[in-house]
Scaffold this motif. Structure first.
Motif, PDB file in Angstrom:
ATOM      1  N   GLY A 134      20.582  35.023  61.227  1.00 54.53           N
ATOM      2  CA  GLY A 134      19.602  34.268  60.461  1.00 54.53           C
ATOM      3  C   GLY A 134      20.190  33.143  59.643  1.00 54.53           C
ATOM      4  O   GLY A 134      19.528  32.149  59.397  1.00 54.53           O
ATOM      5  N   HIS A 135      21.450  33.282  59.200  1.00 51.92           N
ATOM      6  CA  HIS A 135      22.027  32.237  58.358  1.00 51.92           C
ATOM      7  C   HIS A 135      22.709  31.144  59.161  1.00 51.92           C
ATOM      8  O   HIS A 135      23.244  30.203  58.580  1.00 51.92           O
ATOM      9  CB  HIS A 135      23.009  32.831  57.358  1.00 51.92           C
ATOM     10  N   LEU A 136      22.719  31.267  60.495  1.00 48.05           N
ATOM     11  CA  LEU A 136      23.364  30.226  61.313  1.00 48.05           C
ATOM     12  C   LEU A 136      22.372  29.480  62.200  1.00 48.05           C
ATOM     13  O   LEU A 136      22.480  28.269  62.361  1.00 48.05           O
ATOM     14  CB  LEU A 136      24.437  30.841  62.211  1.00 48.05           C
ATOM     15  N   THR A 137      21.426  30.189  62.795  1.00 52.73           N
ATOM     16  CA  THR A 137      20.503  29.574  63.744  1.00 52.73           C
ATOM     17  C   THR A 137      19.079  29.722  63.216  1.00 52.73           C
ATOM     18  O   THR A 137      18.839  30.524  62.324  1.00 52.73           O
ATOM     19  CB  THR A 137      20.614  30.265  65.117  1.00 52.73           C
ATOM     20  N   PRO A 138      18.124  28.972  63.762  1.00 52.11           N
ATOM     21  CA  PRO A 138      16.737  29.136  63.346  1.00 52.11           C
ATOM     22  C   PRO A 138      16.270  30.568  63.522  1.00 52.11           C
ATOM     23  O   PRO A 138      16.622  31.236  64.487  1.00 52.11           O
ATOM     24  CB  PRO A 138      15.968  28.196  64.267  1.00 52.11           C
ATOM     25  N   GLY A 139      15.474  31.031  62.572  1.00 51.56           N
ATOM     26  CA  GLY A 139      15.016  32.417  62.607  1.00 51.56           C
ATOM     27  C   GLY A 139      15.412  33.114  61.336  1.00 51.56           C
ATOM     28  O   GLY A 139      15.771  32.484  60.358  1.00 51.56           O
TER      29      GLY A 139
ATOM     30  N   GLY B 146      14.929  37.211  59.098  1.00 48.61           N
ATOM     31  CA  GLY B 146      14.439  38.586  59.074  1.00 48.61           C
ATOM     32  C   GLY B 146      13.021  38.737  59.577  1.00 48.61           C
ATOM     33  O   GLY B 146      12.749  39.596  60.412  1.00 48.61           O
TER      34      GLY B 146
ATOM     35  N   GLY C 151      30.029  27.233  63.150  1.00 58.27           N
ATOM     36  CA  GLY C 151      29.251  28.370  62.672  1.00 58.27           C
ATOM     37  C   GLY C 151      30.089  29.629  62.642  1.00 58.27           C
ATOM     38  O   GLY C 151      30.642  30.058  63.649  1.00 58.27           O
ATOM     39  N   ASP C 152      30.220  30.221  61.467  1.00 55.88           N
ATOM     40  CA  ASP C 152      31.039  31.416  61.284  1.00 55.88           C
ATOM     41  C   ASP C 152      30.115  32.532  60.813  1.00 55.88           C
ATOM     42  O   ASP C 152      29.357  32.358  59.859  1.00 55.88           O
ATOM     43  CB  ASP C 152      32.123  31.102  60.234  1.00 55.88           C
TER      44      ASP C 152
ATOM     45  N   THR D 114      30.050  34.102  56.766  1.00 53.91           N
ATOM     46  CA  THR D 114      29.785  33.211  55.633  1.00 53.91           C
ATOM     47  C   THR D 114      28.464  33.599  54.976  1.00 53.91           C
ATOM     48  O   THR D 114      27.856  34.605  55.336  1.00 53.91           O
ATOM     49  CB  THR D 114      29.698  31.752  56.106  1.00 53.91           C
ATOM     50  N   ALA D 115      28.066  32.826  54.005  1.00 48.10           N
ATOM     51  CA  ALA D 115      26.707  32.843  53.431  1.00 48.10           C
ATOM     52  C   ALA D 115      26.429  33.985  52.473  1.00 48.10           C
ATOM     53  O   ALA D 115      25.286  34.163  52.080  1.00 48.10           O
ATOM     54  CB  ALA D 115      25.637  32.819  54.507  1.00 48.10           C
TER      55      ALA D 115
ATOM     56  N   LEU E 188      23.046  36.409  52.043  1.00 46.25           N
ATOM     57  CA  LEU E 188      21.934  36.074  52.936  1.00 46.25           C
ATOM     58  C   LEU E 188      21.864  36.964  54.170  1.00 46.25           C
ATOM     59  O   LEU E 188      20.782  37.421  54.530  1.00 46.25           O
ATOM     60  CB  LEU E 188      22.008  34.604  53.356  1.00 46.25           C
TER      61      LEU E 188
ATOM     62  N   MET F  15      20.394  40.323  53.121  1.00 49.79           N
ATOM     63  CA  MET F  15      18.954  40.246  52.872  1.00 49.79           C
ATOM     64  C   MET F  15      18.186  40.080  54.165  1.00 49.79           C
ATOM     65  O   MET F  15      17.100  40.649  54.326  1.00 49.79           O
ATOM     66  CB  MET F  15      18.662  39.079  51.934  1.00 49.79           C
ATOM     67  N   ASN F  16      18.753  39.307  55.117  1.00 55.27           N
ATOM     68  CA  ASN F  16      18.096  39.166  56.423  1.00 55.27           C
ATOM     69  C   ASN F  16      17.968  40.510  57.100  1.00 55.27           C
ATOM     70  O   ASN F  16      16.919  40.836  57.663  1.00 55.27           O
ATOM     71  CB  ASN F  16      18.897  38.220  57.316  1.00 55.27           C
TER      72      ASN F  16
ATOM     73  N   THR G  58      25.741  27.779  49.222  1.00 54.06           N
ATOM     74  CA  THR G  58      25.458  29.117  49.747  1.00 54.06           C
ATOM     75  C   THR G  58      26.319  29.457  50.949  1.00 54.06           C
ATOM     76  O   THR G  58      26.429  30.626  51.308  1.00 54.06           O
ATOM     77  CB  THR G  58      23.988  29.238  50.161  1.00 54.06           C
TER      78      THR G  58
ATOM     79  N   ASN H  77      24.760  27.789  57.279  1.00 53.89           N
ATOM     80  CA  ASN H  77      24.483  26.584  58.051  1.00 53.89           C
ATOM     81  C   ASN H  77      22.994  26.286  58.116  1.00 53.89           C
ATOM     82  O   ASN H  77      22.594  25.143  58.262  1.00 53.89           O
ATOM     83  CB  ASN H  77      25.013  26.745  59.477  1.00 53.89           C
TER      84      ASN H  77
END
Lengths: 162, 88
Positions: free
Chosen positions: A30-35, A37, A115-116, A119-120, A123, A126-127, B47, B50
């Protein structure tokens, strides 16, 4: 709800695992690509709906348990609020893991990057929590509504016979 | 009579919609863009995500998402309460 024809059952057997994997892929990335939780949870719940309509309500009860879904849903919401409370050292909902170097704390290069996953900060947690809540919640809705439809049908039949 | 009133009201509201659509500012030029510029510039480094949308939904506006999750939970509690007799 009776089970449907053999073709539909076989196609569901082939496809439902891939649908579930795709849904978890959307949740976890969720924190790298669209979309995220909510969307991934809806995709996973669609696999449960496909099982339900192809196998019928009585057979589905053998492998999908409403009580487990209920437990998972409560766990998801509690985990979400718990992760939010963990940042209380600064503020509620503070992203205390981001750029810290530990769990999910790699520093990201601003701009276009590969994109790793690591990271994040909070997030991804929570996702995952929201995804758990959404897929089990929508699963409960689908299963209970199938039960209700079955009950209504039985009652109408009894009314007609009388 | 009822139909004529309905048609007149429809035409009035539709003309309002058309006028507001014609007077709309061009796409991609918001009146105030300080917030958007801040998110686009700093979201990735602050944050580490990406996906800027996820960083807004789960970090900058976490309370909103908490409300959404609570709404979903309440919905499911309501549905379980509605169907409680049938499953037993």
């Amino acid at each position: 709800m009776r089970e449907m024809s053999k073709i539909i059952r076989n196609v569901t057997n082939l496809v439902y695992g891939f649908i579930i994997i795709f849904g978890f892929y959307i949740i976890v990335h969720g924190h790298l690509t669209p979309g995220g939780g909510f969307q991934g949870g809806a995709v996973v719940a669609s696999a449960f709906a496909a099982m339900l309509i192809s196998y019928g309500q009585l057979n589905t009860k053998k492998f999908l348990n409403i009580n487990i879904f209920s437990l998972l849903e409560s766990c998801g919401l509690t985990m979400f609020i718990g992760v939010a409370f963990l940042g209380l050292g600064t503020t509620f909902f503070y992203n205390f893991l981001a750029n810290s170097g530990s769990w999910f704390g790699n520093i990201v290069i601003p701009g276009i990057n590969a994109g790793d996953m690591n990271t994040a900060g909070v997030l991804p947690l929570m996702n995952i929590a929201v995804g758990l809540e959404v897929f089990s919640g929508l699963g409960i809705i689908v299963l209970l509504m199938a039960d209700g439809a079955e009950y209504t049908k039985k009652k109408e039949k009894a009314e007609n016979d009388r | 009579m009822k139909k004529i009133i309905f048609v007149i009201a429809f035409i009035v509201f539709f003309s309002f919609l058309v006028v507001s659509a014609v007077n709309m500012r061009p796409f991609g030029n918001p009146t105030f863009s300080e917030m958007d510029d801040y998110f686009i510039k700093n979201a990735q480094s602050e944050t580490g995500a990406n996906n800027v949308v996820t960083s807004i939904v789960f970090d900058y506006r976490g309370f909103d998402t908490l409300g959404e999750a609570t709404v979903l939970f309440t919905t499911i509690v309501g549905i379980v309460a509605l169907f409680r007799r049938i499953t037993k």
